[in-house]
Design a protein around this motif. Structure first.
Motif, PDB file in Angstrom:
ATOM      1  N   ILE A  21       0.842  -1.205   0.000  1.00 12.17           N
ATOM      2  CA  ILE A  21       0.000   0.000   0.000  1.00 12.17           C
ATOM      3  C   ILE A  21       0.874   1.251   0.000  1.00 12.17           C
ATOM      4  CG2 ILE A  21      -1.646   1.336   1.376  1.00 12.17           C
ATOM      5  CD1 ILE A  21      -2.849  -1.343   2.284  1.00 12.17           C
ATOM      6  N   ALA A  22       1.933   1.236   0.803  1.00  7.84           N
ATOM      7  CA  ALA A  22       2.848   2.383   0.841  1.00  7.84           C
ATOM      8  C   ALA A  22       3.510   2.596  -0.517  1.00  7.84           C
ATOM      9  CB  ALA A  22       3.906   2.158   1.920  1.00  7.84           C
ATOM     10  N   LEU A  23       3.845   1.506  -1.206  1.00 11.67           N
ATOM     11  CA  LEU A  23       4.458   1.605  -2.532  1.00 11.67           C
ATOM     12  C   LEU A  23       3.491   2.228  -3.538  1.00 11.67           C
ATOM     13  CD1 LEU A  23       6.855   0.830  -4.431  1.00 11.67           C
ATOM     14  CD2 LEU A  23       5.629  -1.324  -4.848  1.00 11.67           C
ATOM     15  N   ILE A  24       2.235   1.805  -3.498  1.00 11.80           N
ATOM     16  CA  ILE A  24       1.228   2.343  -4.427  1.00 11.80           C
ATOM     17  C   ILE A  24       1.033   3.835  -4.186  1.00 11.80           C
ATOM     18  CG2 ILE A  24      -1.228   2.270  -5.026  1.00 11.80           C
ATOM     19  CD1 ILE A  24      -1.106  -0.764  -4.437  1.00 11.80           C
ATOM     20  N   LYS A  25       0.975   4.230  -2.916  1.00 10.43           N
ATOM     21  CA  LYS A  25       0.800   5.645  -2.598  1.00 10.43           C
ATOM     22  C   LYS A  25       2.013   6.470  -3.017  1.00 10.43           C
ATOM     23  CE  LYS A  25      -2.365   5.116   1.331  1.00 10.43           C
ATOM     24  NZ  LYS A  25      -2.543   5.344   2.792  1.00 10.43           N
ATOM     25  N   GLU A  26       3.205   5.873  -2.909  1.00 15.70           N
ATOM     26  CA  GLU A  26       4.430   6.603  -3.223  1.00 15.70           C
ATOM     27  C   GLU A  26       4.656   6.720  -4.726  1.00 15.70           C
ATOM     28  OE1 GLU A  26       9.283   6.099  -2.668  1.00 15.70           O
ATOM     29  OE2 GLU A  26       7.903   4.790  -1.571  1.00 15.70           O
ATOM     30  N   ARG A  27       4.449   5.628  -5.464  1.00 16.72           N
ATOM     31  CA  ARG A  27       4.787   5.615  -6.888  1.00 16.72           C
ATOM     32  C   ARG A  27       3.587   5.825  -7.802  1.00 16.72           C
ATOM     33  NH1 ARG A  27       9.320   0.913  -8.048  1.00 16.72           N
ATOM     34  NH2 ARG A  27      10.685   1.336  -6.263  1.00 16.72           N
ATOM     35  N   GLY A  28       2.386   5.624  -7.283  1.00 15.53           N
ATOM     36  CA  GLY A  28       1.207   5.764  -8.125  1.00 15.53           C
ATOM     37  C   GLY A  28       0.821   7.217  -8.346  1.00 15.53           C
ATOM     38  N   GLU A  29       0.184   7.483  -9.476  1.00 12.40           N
ATOM     39  CA  GLU A  29      -0.308   8.822  -9.797  1.00 12.40           C
ATOM     40  C   GLU A  29      -1.822   8.832  -9.615  1.00 12.40           C
ATOM     41  OE1 GLU A  29       0.574  12.226 -13.144  1.00 12.40           O
ATOM     42  OE2 GLU A  29       0.429  10.147 -13.811  1.00 12.40           O
ATOM     43  N   PHE A  30      -2.297   9.612  -8.649  1.00 14.75           N
ATOM     44  CA  PHE A  30      -3.718   9.691  -8.296  1.00 14.75           C
ATOM     45  C   PHE A  30      -4.307   8.320  -7.948  1.00 14.75           C
ATOM     46  CE2 PHE A  30      -3.060  13.061 -11.584  1.00 14.75           C
ATOM     47  CZ  PHE A  30      -3.019  14.125 -10.703  1.00 14.75           C
ATOM     48  N   PRO A  31      -3.676   7.569  -7.041  1.00 18.73           N
ATOM     49  CA  PRO A  31      -4.273   6.289  -6.630  1.00 18.73           C
ATOM     50  C   PRO A  31      -5.583   6.524  -5.889  1.00 18.73           C
ATOM     51  CG  PRO A  31      -2.452   6.853  -5.175  1.00 18.73           C
ATOM     52  CD  PRO A  31      -2.449   7.873  -6.287  1.00 18.73           C
ATOM     53  N   ASN A  32      -6.546   5.668  -6.119  1.00 14.09           N
ATOM     54  CA  ASN A  32      -7.901   5.856  -5.593  1.00 14.09           C
ATOM     55  C   ASN A  32      -8.384   4.522  -5.038  1.00 14.09           C
ATOM     56  OD1 ASN A  32     -10.639   6.179  -5.185  1.00 14.09           O
ATOM     57  ND2 ASN A  32     -11.060   7.050  -7.195  1.00 14.09           N
ATOM     58  N   TYR A  33      -8.532   4.454  -3.707  1.00 13.33           N
ATOM     59  CA  TYR A  33      -8.989   3.206  -3.086  1.00 13.33           C
ATOM     60  C   TYR A  33     -10.507   3.182  -3.011  1.00 13.33           C
ATOM     61  CZ  TYR A  33      -9.542  -0.668   0.155  1.00 13.33           C
ATOM     62  OH  TYR A  33      -9.916  -1.857   0.726  1.00 13.33           O
ATOM     63  N   GLN A  34     -11.116   2.091  -3.467  1.00 12.67           N
ATOM     64  CA  GLN A  34     -12.564   1.898  -3.435  1.00 12.67           C
ATOM     65  C   GLN A  34     -12.895   0.882  -2.341  1.00 12.67           C
ATOM     66  OE1 GLN A  34     -14.946   3.266  -6.021  1.00 12.67           O
ATOM     67  NE2 GLN A  34     -13.224   4.672  -6.114  1.00 12.67           N
ATOM     68  N   PRO A  35     -13.282   1.356  -1.142  1.00 11.78           N
ATOM     69  CA  PRO A  35     -13.464   0.428  -0.018  1.00 11.78           C
ATOM     70  C   PRO A  35     -14.582  -0.578  -0.235  1.00 11.78           C
ATOM     71  CG  PRO A  35     -14.244   2.633   0.553  1.00 11.78           C
ATOM     72  CD  PRO A  35     -13.520   2.753  -0.746  1.00 11.78           C
ATOM     73  N   GLN A  36     -15.663  -0.179  -0.950  1.00 11.06           N
ATOM     74  CA  GLN A  36     -16.770  -1.114  -1.127  1.00 11.06           C
ATOM     75  C   GLN A  36     -16.383  -2.300  -2.001  1.00 11.06           C
ATOM     76  OE1 GLN A  36     -16.503   1.805  -2.486  1.00 11.06           O
ATOM     77  NE2 GLN A  36     -17.414   1.946  -4.508  1.00 11.06           N
ATOM     78  N   ARG A  37     -15.329  -2.137  -2.821  1.00  8.80           N
ATOM     79  CA  ARG A  37     -14.853  -3.231  -3.682  1.00  8.80           C
ATOM     80  C   ARG A  37     -13.476  -3.729  -3.267  1.00  8.80           C
ATOM     81  NH1 ARG A  37     -14.574  -0.919  -9.338  1.00  8.80           N
ATOM     82  NH2 ARG A  37     -14.194  -3.091  -9.883  1.00  8.80           N
ATOM     83  N   LYS A  38     -12.879  -3.078  -2.259  1.00  3.76           N
ATOM     84  CA  LYS A  38     -11.531  -3.428  -1.796  1.00  3.76           C
ATOM     85  C   LYS A  38     -10.552  -3.459  -2.965  1.00  3.76           C
ATOM     86  CE  LYS A  38     -13.238  -6.021   2.191  1.00  3.76           C
ATOM     87  NZ  LYS A  38     -13.240  -7.303   2.926  1.00  3.76           N
ATOM     88  N   THR A  39     -10.584  -2.369  -3.722  1.00  2.00           N
ATOM     89  CA  THR A  39      -9.802  -2.276  -4.955  1.00  2.00           C
ATOM     90  C   THR A  39      -9.114  -0.925  -5.036  1.00  2.00           C
ATOM     91  OG1 THR A  39     -11.360  -3.722  -6.115  1.00  2.00           O
ATOM     92  CG2 THR A  39      -9.942  -2.346  -7.482  1.00  2.00           C
TER      93      THR A  39
END
Length: 441
Positions: A21-39
Motif C-alpha cells: 500500500i505504501a508503494l502504491i501511494k508513493e509511486r502511483g499517480e492519483f491512486p484511488n482506493y474503493q473500499p466497497q470493492r476493496k480495490t
C-alpha cells in the motif's frame, strides 16, 4: 491481480500488505482506493504503467486485459469518464438508504464514488443534497463533514435523518458538544474556522460543501478553512448550481479544494484554455472537467424523471428566542385572563410577526443564493410588511390587493417574458390562484 476495466483504469486487488500500500501511494499517480470493492484504481499514465510493470515483475501480480500504450489508454479513460458523467442511469445498490434514487441520481452517485472528488453542478431542484448523502452511504465515508450556510444547517440535519436513518447527525455549535460522536457533522461557513482543531482530530473521511460558490474568493477566511480541512479528507464533494457567477476564475478555488487542478494542467493553463474556448464551446470546457470530477445535468435533460412538484420545508432557528418567548408568555397570560371573550387570533398576530421578523435574514440569504443561479423565483407571503421589505432589498415588485387587475396581468406578462425580471413577490390571496407563472421552475 491487475485488471484493466471498462474505463481503461488499472484495478489492483490483493490481500492487505502495508508495504505494498505504501508503494502504491508513493509511486502511483492519483491512486484511488474503493473500499466497497476493496480495490485500488489507477488512471492510465506513464507513471502508473511503470508501477504496474514493477508489480508484475516483483510482486507476483498477474494481468487481466491488455496493457496498451499510455496515451491510447488515457484517451479511452477520458471518453469513459465523460460518458459516465452524462449517463442517465447506472447499476447501483446502496443498502441503508432511506429512500429510492431516481435513475439520473443513481448515475450521479456512481460517478461521484468513482471520482471521489467531484464538483456537482446540477441545476437547482435536481437533488444534489440527496446525491451527496447517497454517495457518502455508498462508499461508507464516515465520519463526514457538511459545510453550508447557517440557514441550511437544520435542512441538512433533517435530510440526513430522512435519507440515512441509521446515522448520527449533529450540528456543531448547537445541541452537540465536542465530546459527542457523530457520523455526519454539520457546520456553517462562518463557524468552521473555530472548529478546525476539533476536526483535525476526528479523521474525517468525507467533506461536503453546499452552496460551494461561497468559496469563490481564495483569500476569504471560509475558503482557507475549507482548504485546510480538505487537505486530509479523501472524499470531497462540492455542490452548487452556479460554479461560475461572473468570471471563469471563480471556479479555480473550487478545483483547488477538490485537488483536480493539477491533472487539468494547473490554474493558468486551465484558465487559458477556458478563455481560448469561449462561451460558445462550453461543452468542450465541461468535457475537460468531467474527466476528473464534474456533474452538470439540467432540468430539460432529466425532466421525465422529475415529479410535478416537490415541497421542501426549511426550518430556521430564531435569532432571539427570548424576545419571542416574552411575547408568547404575554399572550398566554392574556388568554387566561380573558377566556373566550375576545378573539385570540388578534393577539397571535404579534407572535407571527415576531417569528417572521427573526426569519427574514435567513429568507434574504436563501433568496440571494437562488438568484445567483440565474433562475427566476416567485415569493408568496402573508404579511404585507415582509413582502415590502423584500421588495426593497431585491428591487422587486410586490403584487397585492391594492394593485389593479390590469396592472397585475401586465406585471405577470413581463415576468414571464422579460429575462431581466428575476423575482416577483405576491400575497397569497392575489397570486395563489389563476395566474400562469411557469417562467419560474
Amino acid at each position: 491481480m491487475i485488471q484493466i476495466n471498462e474505463f481503461s483504469e488499472m484495478e489492483l486487488r490483493f490481500r492487505y500488505n502495508a508495504d505494498l500500500i505504501a508503494l502504491i501511494k508513493e509511486r502511483g499517480e492519483f491512486p484511488n482506493y474503493q473500499p466497497q470493492r476493496k480495490t485500488w484504481l489507477l488512471p492510465p499514465s506513464s507513471q502508473n504503467q511503470r508501477l504496474a510493470e514493477h508489480l508484475l515483475a516483483h510482486w507476483e501480480f498477474f494481468l487481466r486485459g491488455e496493457l496498451r500504450p499510455a496515451d491510447e489508454m488515457m484517451e479511452a479513460f477520458k471518453q469513459a469518464r465523460i460518458a459516465a458523467s452524462m449517463a442517465r442511469d447506472a447499476p447501483l445498490r446502496c443498502p441503508g438508504l432511506g429512500g429510492t434514487l431516481r435513475p439520473f441520481q443513481r448515475a450521479g452517485v456512481a460517478y461521484m464514488a468513482r471520482t471521489r472528488r467531484c464538483l456537482v453542478a446540477d441545476e437547482m431542484g435536481l437533488g444534489k443534497t440527496v446525491e451527496a448523502l447517497a454517495a457518502l452511504q455508498y462508499v461508507s465515508a464516515f465520519p463526514a463533514l457538511v459545510v453550508c450556510p447557517a440557514s441550511l444547517q437544520l435542512y441538512w440535519q433533517e435530510q440526513s435523518a430522512c435519507w440515512l436513518p441509521g446515522r448520527q447527525v449533529r450540528i456543531l455549535g448547537t445541541q452537540s458538544t465536542l465530546e459527542e460522536r457523530a457520523d455526519i457533522w454539520v457546520v456553517s461557513y462562518a463557524s468552521l474556522p473555530r472548529y478546525l482543531p476539533f476536526l483535525r482530530n476526528i479523521r474525517l473521511r468525507a467533506l461536503v460543501c453546499d452552496e460551494a460558490h461561497y468559496l469563490k474568493n481564495p483569500a476569504a477566511r471560509r475558503t482557507q478553512a475549507v482548504r485546510e480541512v480538505a487537505r486530509y479528507v479523501p472524499y470531497r464533494f462540492l455542490l452548487t448550481g452556479t460554479p461560475v457567477l461572473n468570471r471563469p476564475n471563480e471556479i479555480v478555488p473550487l478545483l483547488a479544494i477538490l485537488g483536480t487542478l493539477y491533472p487539468l494542467g494547473g490554474s493558468r493553463a486551465f484558465l487559458r484554455f477556458v478563455r481560448d474556448a469561449g462561451p460558445e464551446r462550453l461543452e468542450e470546457i465541461h468535457a475537460r472537467l468531467r474527466v476528473w470530477g464534474f456533474l452538470r445535468r439540467t432540468r430539460a435533460q432529466v425532466l421525465p424523471e422529475l415529479p410535478a412538484k416537490e415541497r421542501v420545508r426549511v426550518h430556521v432557528p430564531l435569532d432571539d428566542p427570548s424576545a419571542y418567548a416574552e411575547i408568547e408568555n404575554h399572550f398566554w397570560a392574556w388568554a387566561q385572563a380573558h377566556g373566550e371573550v375576545l378573539n385570540p387570533l388578534v393577539r397571535l398576530t404579534r407572535l407571527r410577526q415576531e417569528a417572521l421578523r427573526q426569519k427574514l435574514p435567513a429568507i434574504r440569504e436563501w433568496l440571494q443564493g437562488f438568484l445567483e443561479s440565474g433562475e427566476k423565483v416567485v415569493v408568496f407571503g402573508h404579511h404585507r410588511e415582509a413582502l415590502s421589505h423584500l421588495g426593497q432589498v431585491f428591487d422587486a415588485p410586490v403584487m397585492d390587493g391594492s394593485m389593479p387587475v390590469r396592472e397585475r396581468q401586465a406585471l405577470i406578462t413581463r415576468f414571464q417574458e422579460d429575462t431581466h425580471f428575476p423575482m416577483l413577490l405576491s400575497s397569497l390571496t392575489v397570486g395563489g390562484v389563476g395566474w400562469t407563472l411557469t417562467a419560474a421552475h
